[in-house]
Design an enzyme around this catalytic site. Structure first.
Site, PDB file in Angstrom:
ATOM      1  N   ARG A 104      91.380  27.162  57.536  1.00  0.00           N
ATOM      2  CA  ARG A 104      90.518  27.266  56.372  1.00  0.00           C
ATOM      3  C   ARG A 104      89.206  26.563  56.678  1.00  0.00           C
ATOM      4  O   ARG A 104      89.169  25.567  57.397  1.00  0.00           O
ATOM      5  CB  ARG A 104      91.173  26.628  55.130  1.00  0.00           C
ATOM      6  CG  ARG A 104      92.307  27.433  54.511  1.00  0.00           C
ATOM      7  CD  ARG A 104      91.802  28.702  53.849  1.00  0.00           C
ATOM      8  NE  ARG A 104      92.829  29.391  53.083  1.00  0.00           N
ATOM      9  CZ  ARG A 104      93.626  30.330  53.577  1.00  0.00           C
ATOM     10  NH1 ARG A 104      93.517  30.674  54.852  1.00  0.00           N
ATOM     11  NH2 ARG A 104      94.519  30.920  52.803  1.00  0.00           N
ATOM     12  N   GLU A 145      82.836  31.814  52.013  1.00  0.00           N
ATOM     13  CA  GLU A 145      82.924  33.061  52.774  1.00  0.00           C
ATOM     14  C   GLU A 145      82.374  34.205  51.923  1.00  0.00           C
ATOM     15  O   GLU A 145      82.918  34.454  50.847  1.00  0.00           O
ATOM     16  CB  GLU A 145      84.375  33.347  53.175  1.00  0.00           C
ATOM     17  CG  GLU A 145      84.911  32.345  54.162  1.00  0.00           C
ATOM     18  CD  GLU A 145      86.402  32.489  54.451  1.00  0.00           C
ATOM     19  OE1 GLU A 145      86.884  31.845  55.392  1.00  0.00           O
ATOM     20  OE2 GLU A 145      87.092  33.234  53.701  1.00  0.00           O
ATOM     21  N   HIS A 190      86.999  36.049  58.451  1.00  0.00           N
ATOM     22  CA  HIS A 190      88.357  35.820  57.944  1.00  0.00           C
ATOM     23  C   HIS A 190      89.205  37.095  58.054  1.00  0.00           C
ATOM     24  O   HIS A 190      89.734  37.605  57.063  1.00  0.00           O
ATOM     25  CB  HIS A 190      88.319  35.328  56.490  1.00  0.00           C
ATOM     26  CG  HIS A 190      89.536  34.536  56.116  1.00  0.00           C
ATOM     27  ND1 HIS A 190      89.531  33.585  55.122  1.00  0.00           N
ATOM     28  CD2 HIS A 190      90.800  34.562  56.594  1.00  0.00           C
ATOM     29  CE1 HIS A 190      90.749  33.056  55.005  1.00  0.00           C
ATOM     30  NE2 HIS A 190      91.533  33.638  55.888  1.00  0.00           N
TER      31      HIS A 190
END
Length: 339
Positions: free
Chosen positions: A255, A284, A303
């Site tokens: 993360r 993000e 991601h």
């Protein structure tokens, strides 16, 4: 007199008996169209946008909520409008976006999908490591640039084979990363909250570092594979980066908040470490003027650790299995309980 088709009646009855489930949407910000059929086999599903058009009608019917990429957000305002809710089924392992104690206090179970994401995430971890070490993206850009007339000798990378990989977080994903790293004859160190069994260590050829500082000092590549928690937020900051080799690379597939990004920018600009390869950031996506985006020694992917068709289908299937078990009052395969 016309007789209604008996199979139609049977199918309609089955459809009426399905429990209702809330999900985000189909499309760019939601699920692949191909996987919604997995949910529809067992649930009558309604997307969040449609739900918001008439929450009084749909709210009492919904027994399961499928959360994908943190959507729909399991906020009190939404949960309070779902009096029949029995389960929040999360797609993925990380549940840092869910207030598990609060959700449980409403009599609602929380589930996730461990195991099924490990291979795809370990693949992207090694992909990032290799791409950063061998400057694959830079090489591609030079190779396709219309102005390129020769290949510069300065496009030099660092050796992966025989180097030292330090894995912080040796859960299922960490073990899969170590398993892959063995194929590159890497020396594998790991730091974990609890030491793995001797059998687990031998299976992947990993050595335990009780002190994370020792791992940071010795590793050519530092791989972050931890869950986000209060204990791991800001785990890597100025001090930790200063302990790493100036030739080392930081790889983060956990993360974004695990790393102090301001400290990382300074370390990359000053040469404290060689490079960083990140599948996760905070937020993000990053603001378009964020300094990380302009550094030549940073590789960032958006991601996409679990983004394969096979893994996505497996995740949704597991979400459905968890959801059905909760709705039926059965033993839940992957219930998450507060620590």
């Amino acid at each position: 007199m016309c007789l209604m088709n008996t199979s139609f009646i049977k199918n309609q009855a089955m459809e009426d008996n399905k429990p209702w489930a809330l999900f985000s949407e189909v499309g760019e910000n939601g699920y692949l169209a191909e996987v919604t059929e997995i949910m529809e086999q067992h649930f009558k599903i309604i997307c969040h946008k449609d739900f918001l058009q008439n929450p009084q009608l749909y709210g009492p019917k919904i027994q399961a909520m499928f959360v994908w990429n943190a959507r729909p957000a399991a906020e009190p305002s939404l949960l309070s409008s779902l009096p029949s809710l029995k389960v929040v089924a999360n797609g993925g392992v990380g549940i840092d976006h869910l207030d598990v104690p609060y959700i449980n206090s409403l009599g609602v179970k929380v589930t996730n999908t461990p195991g099924v994401v490990s291979d795809a995430t370990a693949d992207i971890a090694l992909g990032l490591l290799l791409a950063s070490a061998r400057k694959i993206v830079e090489g591609h850009q030079i190779a396709v640039d219309p102005k390129t007339t020769h290949i510069p000798e300065s496009l030099m990378g660092v050796e992966v084979t025989g180097s030292t990989l330090g894995i912080i977080g040796m859960g299922h994903i960490g073990c899969r990363i170590a398993q892959r790293a063995r194929g590159f004859d890497m020396k594998i160190l790991y730091h974990n909250r609890n030491r793995r069994s001797v059998e687990d260590e031998q299976a992947v050829g990993a050595s335990y570092c009780e002190n994370m500082d020792d791992l940071l000092k010795e590793s050519d590549f530092v791989m972050l594979a931890v869950n986000l928690s209060p204990a791991t937020t800001g785990l890597i900051s100025h001090r930790e980066l200063s302990l790493m080799k100036p030739t080392a690379t930081l790889v983060n597939i956990s993360r974004g908040l695990v790393v102090d990004q301001d400290a990382l920018v300074k370390a990359l600009q000053s040469g404290t470490i060689r490079a960083a390869a990140l599948d996760v950031t905070h937020p993000e996506p990053l603001p378009r003027d964020h300094p990380l985006l302009g550094l030549p020694n940073v590789l960032i992917t958006p991601h996409v650790g679990t983004n394969t068709y096979t893994t996505t289908r497996r995740m949704v299937q597991r979400m459905v299995e968890n959801g059905l078990a909760a709705v039926k009052g059965q033993s839940i395969p992957n219930e998450v309980k507060p620590k």
